[in-house]
Design an enzyme around this catalytic site. Structure first.
Site, PDB file in Angstrom:
ATOM      1  N   GLY A  34       1.365 -30.828 -10.557  1.00 51.76           N
ATOM      2  CA  GLY A  34       1.904 -29.565 -10.048  1.00 51.76           C
ATOM      3  C   GLY A  34       0.971 -28.382 -10.211  1.00 51.76           C
ATOM      4  N   GLU A  35      -0.111 -28.554 -10.999  1.00 52.95           N
ATOM      5  CA  GLU A  35      -1.040 -27.426 -11.175  1.00 52.95           C
ATOM      6  C   GLU A  35      -1.723 -27.110  -9.849  1.00 52.95           C
ATOM      7  OE1 GLU A  35      -3.623 -28.499 -14.410  1.00 52.95           O
ATOM      8  OE2 GLU A  35      -2.183 -27.849 -15.921  1.00 52.95           O
ATOM      9  N   ARG A  86       6.095  -3.659 -10.647  1.00 50.90           N
ATOM     10  CA  ARG A  86       7.267  -2.929 -11.147  1.00 50.90           C
ATOM     11  C   ARG A  86       7.397  -3.014 -12.662  1.00 50.90           C
ATOM     12  NH1 ARG A  86      12.030  -4.972  -7.372  1.00 50.90           N
ATOM     13  NH2 ARG A  86      10.856  -6.897  -7.606  1.00 50.90           N
ATOM     14  N   HIS A 122       3.462  -0.039  -6.402  1.00 48.23           N
ATOM     15  CA  HIS A 122       4.664   0.607  -6.940  1.00 48.23           C
ATOM     16  C   HIS A 122       4.356   1.935  -7.642  1.00 48.23           C
ATOM     17  CE1 HIS A 122       8.736   0.929  -8.137  1.00 48.23           C
ATOM     18  NE2 HIS A 122       8.402   1.013  -9.415  1.00 48.23           N
ATOM     19  N   ASP A 161      16.571   6.257  -2.590  1.00 49.33           N
ATOM     20  CA  ASP A 161      16.613   6.952  -3.882  1.00 49.33           C
ATOM     21  C   ASP A 161      15.457   7.944  -3.902  1.00 49.33           C
ATOM     22  OD1 ASP A 161      14.266   5.467  -4.432  1.00 49.33           O
ATOM     23  OD2 ASP A 161      15.481   3.817  -5.193  1.00 49.33           O
ATOM     24  N   LYS A 184      22.857  10.321  -6.007  1.00 48.14           N
ATOM     25  CA  LYS A 184      23.991   9.819  -6.792  1.00 48.14           C
ATOM     26  C   LYS A 184      24.746  10.987  -7.393  1.00 48.14           C
ATOM     27  CE  LYS A 184      22.970   5.390  -8.684  1.00 48.14           C
ATOM     28  NZ  LYS A 184      22.227   4.653  -9.642  1.00 48.14           N
ATOM     29  N   ASP A 210      11.746   2.307   2.360  1.00 44.18           N
ATOM     30  CA  ASP A 210      11.449   2.088   0.936  1.00 44.18           C
ATOM     31  C   ASP A 210      10.153   1.282   0.838  1.00 44.18           C
ATOM     32  OD1 ASP A 210      11.758   2.219  -1.786  1.00 44.18           O
ATOM     33  OD2 ASP A 210      13.626   1.081  -1.862  1.00 44.18           O
TER      34      ASP A 210
HETATM   35  C1  R5P Z   1      12.281   0.335  -6.745  1.00 41.97           C
HETATM   36  O1  R5P Z   1      11.630   0.989  -7.501  1.00 41.97           O
HETATM   37  C2  R5P Z   1      11.747  -0.052  -5.402  1.00 41.97           C
HETATM   38  O2  R5P Z   1      11.261   1.056  -4.709  1.00 41.97           O
HETATM   39  C3  R5P Z   1      12.814  -0.726  -4.571  1.00 41.97           C
HETATM   40  O3  R5P Z   1      13.850   0.223  -4.300  1.00 41.97           O
HETATM   41  C4  R5P Z   1      13.404  -1.888  -5.290  1.00 41.97           C
HETATM   42  O4  R5P Z   1      12.397  -2.653  -5.871  1.00 41.97           O
HETATM   43  C5  R5P Z   1      14.205  -2.749  -4.363  1.00 41.97           C
HETATM   44  O5  R5P Z   1      14.677  -3.846  -5.068  1.00 41.97           O
HETATM   45  P1  R5P Z   1      15.952  -4.634  -4.578  1.00 41.97           P
HETATM   46  O6  R5P Z   1      15.738  -5.016  -3.123  1.00 41.97           O
HETATM   47  O7  R5P Z   1      16.022  -5.827  -5.469  1.00 41.97           O
HETATM   48  O8  R5P Z   1      17.152  -3.755  -4.728  1.00 41.97           O
END
Ligand code: R5P
Length: 284
Positions: A34-35, A86, A122, A161, A184, A210
Protein backbone atom coordinates in the site's frame (compact mmCIF):
# COMPACT_ATOMS: atom_id res chain seq x y z
CA UNK A 1 9.73 20.49 -17.87
CA UNK A 2 6.43 20.45 -16.01
CA UNK A 3 5.64 17.70 -13.53
CA UNK A 4 1.98 17.26 -12.62
CA UNK A 5 1.41 15.66 -9.21
CA UNK A 6 -1.03 12.77 -8.81
CA UNK A 7 -3.97 15.09 -8.06
CA UNK A 8 -2.92 17.82 -10.53
CA UNK A 9 -2.44 15.90 -13.76
CA UNK A 10 -4.94 17.92 -15.78
CA UNK A 11 -3.79 21.21 -14.32
CA UNK A 12 -0.13 20.30 -14.93
CA UNK A 13 -1.04 19.50 -18.53
CA UNK A 14 -2.85 22.82 -18.94
CA UNK A 15 0.11 24.78 -17.54
CA UNK A 16 2.51 22.89 -19.85
CA UNK A 17 0.30 23.70 -22.84
CA UNK A 18 0.15 27.42 -22.05
CA UNK A 19 3.91 27.61 -21.43
CA UNK A 20 4.66 25.35 -24.43
CA UNK A 21 6.88 23.19 -22.21
CA UNK A 22 7.13 19.40 -21.98
CA UNK A 23 4.90 17.56 -19.54
CA UNK A 24 6.78 14.77 -17.76
CA UNK A 25 5.41 11.26 -17.74
CA UNK A 26 5.21 10.02 -14.17
CA UNK A 27 4.02 6.81 -12.64
CA UNK A 28 1.91 7.01 -9.53
CA UNK A 29 1.00 3.61 -8.10
CA UNK A 30 1.39 1.48 -4.97
CA UNK A 31 3.69 -1.16 -3.59
CA UNK A 32 1.91 -4.40 -2.58
CA UNK A 33 1.77 -3.20 1.05
CA UNK A 34 0.00 0.00 0.00
CA UNK A 35 2.98 2.37 0.24
CA UNK A 36 3.10 4.99 -2.50
CA UNK A 37 5.27 4.35 -5.56
CA UNK A 38 6.34 7.39 -7.61
CA UNK A 39 8.58 7.54 -10.66
CA UNK A 40 9.41 10.48 -12.90
CA UNK A 41 9.85 8.61 -16.17
CA UNK A 42 10.91 11.52 -18.40
CA UNK A 43 14.36 13.12 -18.50
CA UNK A 44 14.56 16.53 -16.91
CA UNK A 45 17.17 19.24 -16.75
CA UNK A 46 18.12 21.75 -14.09
CA UNK A 47 14.95 23.81 -14.02
CA UNK A 48 11.70 22.06 -13.26
CA UNK A 49 8.16 23.18 -12.44
CA UNK A 50 6.14 20.93 -10.14
CA UNK A 51 2.37 21.46 -9.94
CA UNK A 52 1.05 19.35 -7.08
CA UNK A 53 -2.03 19.90 -4.94
CA UNK A 54 -2.01 17.99 -1.65
CA UNK A 55 -5.60 17.12 -0.72
CA UNK A 56 -4.55 13.83 0.93
CA UNK A 57 -1.70 12.45 3.01
CA UNK A 58 -0.74 10.29 0.03
CA UNK A 59 -0.43 13.38 -2.18
CA UNK A 60 1.94 14.88 0.39
CA UNK A 61 4.12 11.76 0.40
CA UNK A 62 4.14 11.71 -3.40
CA UNK A 63 5.08 15.39 -3.52
CA UNK A 64 8.03 14.66 -1.20
CA UNK A 65 8.97 11.69 -3.41
CA UNK A 66 8.95 13.94 -6.51
CA UNK A 67 11.05 16.56 -4.70
CA UNK A 68 13.51 13.84 -3.66
CA UNK A 69 13.89 12.79 -7.31
CA UNK A 70 14.61 16.45 -8.17
CA UNK A 71 16.88 17.22 -5.21
CA UNK A 72 19.62 19.72 -5.89
CA UNK A 73 17.68 21.36 -8.75
CA UNK A 74 16.05 24.75 -8.86
CA UNK A 75 12.35 24.07 -8.62
CA UNK A 76 9.31 26.24 -9.11
CA UNK A 77 6.88 24.43 -6.87
CA UNK A 78 3.19 25.20 -7.24
CA UNK A 79 0.93 23.76 -4.54
CA UNK A 80 -2.47 25.01 -5.74
CA UNK A 81 -4.36 23.42 -2.84
CA UNK A 82 -2.16 23.27 0.24
CA UNK A 83 -3.48 20.54 2.53
CA UNK A 84 -3.42 21.05 6.30
CA UNK A 85 -3.46 24.84 5.83
CA UNK A 86 -6.39 25.12 8.23
CA UNK A 87 -4.25 23.64 11.02
CA UNK A 88 -2.17 26.78 11.33
CA UNK A 89 -2.94 27.51 14.98
CA UNK A 90 -2.70 25.54 18.18
CA UNK A 91 -6.17 25.16 19.66
CA UNK A 92 -5.24 22.73 22.44
CA UNK A 93 -1.95 21.85 24.20
CA UNK A 94 -0.01 19.14 22.42
CA UNK A 95 -1.37 19.99 18.98
CA UNK A 96 1.05 20.55 16.11
CA UNK A 97 0.95 23.43 13.66
CA UNK A 98 0.50 21.00 10.80
CA UNK A 99 0.62 23.75 8.16
CA UNK A 100 4.11 24.67 9.44
CA UNK A 101 5.18 21.01 9.50
CA UNK A 102 4.14 20.71 5.84
CA UNK A 103 6.05 23.84 4.86
CA UNK A 104 9.21 22.79 6.72
CA UNK A 105 9.15 19.29 5.19
CA UNK A 106 8.72 20.64 1.65
CA UNK A 107 11.28 23.39 2.16
CA UNK A 108 13.99 20.89 3.15
CA UNK A 109 14.05 19.52 -0.43
CA UNK A 110 14.26 22.86 -2.24
CA UNK A 111 17.63 24.06 -3.52
CA UNK A 112 18.82 27.66 -3.71
CA UNK A 113 16.76 29.80 -6.10
CA UNK A 114 13.63 27.65 -5.81
CA UNK A 115 10.25 29.33 -5.43
CA UNK A 116 6.95 28.23 -3.95
CA UNK A 117 3.49 29.29 -5.12
CA UNK A 118 0.16 28.57 -3.48
CA UNK A 119 -3.33 29.71 -4.46
CA UNK A 120 -5.66 31.35 -1.94
CA UNK A 121 -3.97 29.55 0.92
CA UNK A 122 -6.06 29.57 4.09
CA UNK A 123 -3.74 32.08 5.78
CA UNK A 124 -0.84 33.78 4.01
CA UNK A 125 1.23 33.76 7.21
CA UNK A 126 1.86 30.03 6.55
CA UNK A 127 4.20 31.11 3.76
CA UNK A 128 6.55 32.65 6.36
CA UNK A 129 7.56 29.09 7.27
CA UNK A 130 9.37 28.70 3.95
CA UNK A 131 13.00 29.81 3.72
CA UNK A 132 12.52 30.22 -0.01
CA UNK A 133 10.51 32.90 -1.76
CA UNK A 134 6.85 31.94 -1.41
CA UNK A 135 3.91 33.71 -3.00
CA UNK A 136 0.15 33.21 -2.78
CA UNK A 137 -1.76 33.73 -6.04
CA UNK A 138 -5.34 34.98 -6.05
CA UNK A 139 -7.90 33.04 -8.10
CA UNK A 140 -10.86 35.14 -6.92
CA UNK A 141 -10.77 37.40 -10.03
CA UNK A 142 -11.14 34.28 -12.20
CA UNK A 143 -14.23 33.25 -10.25
CA UNK A 144 -15.54 36.82 -10.50
CA UNK A 145 -15.12 36.79 -14.28
CA UNK A 146 -17.03 33.50 -14.47
CA UNK A 147 -19.81 34.94 -12.31
CA UNK A 148 -19.88 37.94 -14.66
CA UNK A 149 -20.65 35.65 -17.61
CA UNK A 150 -23.71 34.16 -15.89
CA UNK A 151 -27.17 35.49 -16.56
CA UNK A 152 -27.97 36.62 -13.01
CA UNK A 153 -30.87 38.71 -11.81
CA UNK A 154 -29.82 41.71 -9.63
CA UNK A 155 -26.88 39.66 -8.25
CA UNK A 156 -25.13 40.04 -4.93
CA UNK A 157 -21.99 38.26 -3.71
CA UNK A 158 -22.08 37.12 -0.09
CA UNK A 159 -19.41 35.48 2.03
CA UNK A 160 -20.65 32.87 4.52
CA UNK A 161 -18.63 34.45 7.34
CA UNK A 162 -16.22 37.30 8.01
CA UNK A 163 -13.27 35.11 6.90
CA UNK A 164 -14.05 35.37 3.19
CA UNK A 165 -15.33 38.94 3.22
CA UNK A 166 -12.24 40.34 1.47
CA UNK A 167 -12.63 37.85 -1.36
CA UNK A 168 -16.36 38.58 -1.77
CA UNK A 169 -15.75 42.34 -1.74
CA UNK A 170 -12.97 42.13 -4.33
CA UNK A 171 -15.04 39.93 -6.66
CA UNK A 172 -18.09 42.20 -6.33
CA UNK A 173 -15.98 45.30 -6.95
CA UNK A 174 -14.55 43.75 -10.12
CA UNK A 175 -18.11 43.19 -11.37
CA UNK A 176 -19.55 46.45 -10.05
CA UNK A 177 -22.17 44.68 -7.94
CA UNK A 178 -23.07 44.53 -4.21
CA UNK A 179 -21.39 42.36 -1.61
CA UNK A 180 -22.14 41.44 1.98
CA UNK A 181 -21.47 38.73 4.55
CA UNK A 182 -23.58 36.57 6.83
CA UNK A 183 -23.54 37.83 10.38
CA UNK A 184 -24.30 35.75 13.45
CA UNK A 185 -26.57 37.35 16.04
CA UNK A 186 -26.88 35.67 19.44
CA UNK A 187 -30.37 36.19 20.87
CA UNK A 188 -29.87 34.03 23.97
CA UNK A 189 -27.58 31.31 25.30
CA UNK A 190 -29.04 28.83 22.83
CA UNK A 191 -30.69 30.87 20.07
CA UNK A 192 -28.46 32.18 17.28
CA UNK A 193 -29.65 33.57 13.97
CA UNK A 194 -27.72 34.42 10.83
CA UNK A 195 -28.60 36.92 8.10
CA UNK A 196 -26.87 39.14 5.55
CA UNK A 197 -25.32 42.04 7.51
CA UNK A 198 -26.68 44.87 5.37
CA UNK A 199 -28.22 43.71 2.14
CA UNK A 200 -31.76 42.45 1.62
CA UNK A 201 -31.34 39.37 -0.59
CA UNK A 202 -35.07 39.08 -1.26
CA UNK A 203 -35.80 38.39 -4.93
CA UNK A 204 -32.10 38.59 -5.87
CA UNK A 205 -29.71 36.01 -7.26
CA UNK A 206 -26.98 35.34 -4.70
CA UNK A 207 -23.48 33.92 -5.18
CA UNK A 208 -21.92 32.72 -1.93
CA UNK A 209 -18.15 32.91 -2.21
CA UNK A 210 -15.62 31.14 0.03
CA UNK A 211 -12.04 29.92 -0.31
CA UNK A 212 -13.02 26.26 0.04
CA UNK A 213 -15.93 23.90 0.41
CA UNK A 214 -14.91 20.89 2.50
CA UNK A 215 -17.78 19.03 4.19
CA UNK A 216 -20.22 21.54 2.71
CA UNK A 217 -21.61 22.32 6.18
CA UNK A 218 -20.80 26.05 6.06
CA UNK A 219 -22.22 26.50 2.58
CA UNK A 220 -25.33 24.34 3.17
CA UNK A 221 -26.20 26.48 6.19
CA UNK A 222 -25.57 29.68 4.21
CA UNK A 223 -27.78 28.48 1.33
CA UNK A 224 -30.65 27.66 3.72
CA UNK A 225 -30.38 31.05 5.44
CA UNK A 226 -30.36 32.98 2.17
CA UNK A 227 -33.30 31.00 0.83
CA UNK A 228 -35.20 31.68 4.07
CA UNK A 229 -34.31 35.34 3.52
CA UNK A 230 -36.08 35.20 0.13
CA UNK A 231 -33.10 34.90 -2.23
CA UNK A 232 -34.18 33.92 -5.74
CA UNK A 233 -31.43 31.51 -6.83
CA UNK A 234 -28.33 30.65 -4.79
CA UNK A 235 -25.03 29.79 -6.50
CA UNK A 236 -21.73 28.83 -4.86
CA UNK A 237 -18.28 29.99 -5.87
CA UNK A 238 -15.20 28.41 -4.37
CA UNK A 239 -11.50 28.31 -5.17
CA UNK A 240 -10.91 24.85 -3.69
CA UNK A 241 -13.69 22.26 -4.17
CA UNK A 242 -12.54 19.77 -1.53
CA UNK A 243 -16.10 18.40 -1.41
CA UNK A 244 -15.43 15.58 0.99
CA UNK A 245 -17.92 12.73 1.66
CA UNK A 246 -21.50 13.69 0.90
CA UNK A 247 -20.85 17.44 0.59
CA UNK A 248 -22.44 17.65 -2.87
CA UNK A 249 -25.60 15.90 -1.67
CA UNK A 250 -25.81 18.31 1.27
CA UNK A 251 -25.52 21.31 -1.04
CA UNK A 252 -28.07 19.95 -3.49
CA UNK A 253 -30.50 19.21 -0.66
CA UNK A 254 -30.01 22.76 0.62
CA UNK A 255 -31.12 23.99 -2.82
CA UNK A 256 -27.96 25.17 -4.57
CA UNK A 257 -28.48 26.23 -8.19
CA UNK A 258 -24.89 25.50 -9.33
CA UNK A 259 -21.35 25.27 -7.96
CA UNK A 260 -18.49 27.08 -9.67
CA UNK A 261 -14.97 26.15 -8.64
CA UNK A 262 -11.40 26.10 -9.90
CA UNK A 263 -9.18 23.20 -10.86
CA UNK A 264 -6.82 23.56 -7.88
CA UNK A 265 -8.67 20.32 -7.14
CA UNK A 266 -9.90 18.39 -10.17
CA UNK A 267 -13.58 17.74 -9.60
CA UNK A 268 -16.69 17.76 -11.81
CA UNK A 269 -17.42 21.35 -10.70
CA UNK A 270 -13.88 22.61 -11.52
CA UNK A 271 -14.87 24.62 -14.59
CA UNK A 272 -12.57 27.60 -13.98
CA UNK A 273 -8.91 26.88 -14.64
CA UNK A 274 -6.08 28.47 -12.66
CA UNK A 275 -3.57 27.32 -15.31
CA UNK A 276 -3.29 30.82 -16.83
CA UNK A 277 -2.74 32.36 -13.40
CA UNK A 278 0.06 29.86 -12.65
CA UNK A 279 1.64 30.30 -16.09
CA UNK A 280 1.64 34.07 -15.69
CA UNK A 281 3.34 33.82 -12.27
CA UNK A 282 5.97 31.41 -13.61
CA UNK A 283 6.68 33.64 -16.63
CA UNK A 284 7.14 36.70 -14.46
C1 R5P B 1 -13.02 28.20 6.91
O1 R5P B 1 -12.16 28.83 7.45
C2 R5P B 1 -13.07 28.10 5.42
O2 R5P B 1 -13.00 29.35 4.81
C3 R5P B 1 -14.33 27.40 4.97
O3 R5P B 1 -15.45 28.21 5.32
C4 R5P B 1 -14.48 26.07 5.63
O4 R5P B 1 -13.26 25.39 5.60
C5 R5P B 1 -15.52 25.24 4.95
O5 R5P B 1 -15.57 24.00 5.56
P1 R5P B 1 -16.87 23.11 5.48
O6 R5P B 1 -17.26 22.98 4.02
O7 R5P B 1 -16.47 21.80 6.08
O8 R5P B 1 -17.96 23.77 6.27
Amino acid sequence: MIIGGPSSQLLGGRVAKILKEDLALCEYSSFPDGEAYTQVCSDFDDRVVVVCSTPSDRDIIQLLQILDVLRGRRIDLVVPYFGYARQDKQFAPGEPLSARAMAVAIDAFLAEGSRVYTINIHDRSILNNFRHVAEDLDAAPLLADEIGKMDLDDPVIISPDKGAVRMARAAAKRLGIDSDYLEKTRHSGTVVSMAPKEIDARGRDVVILDDMIATGGTMAQAISILRENGAKRVYLGSVHPVLTGSAVLKLCRAGVEAIIATDTLEKAVSTVSVAGLIAEALRS
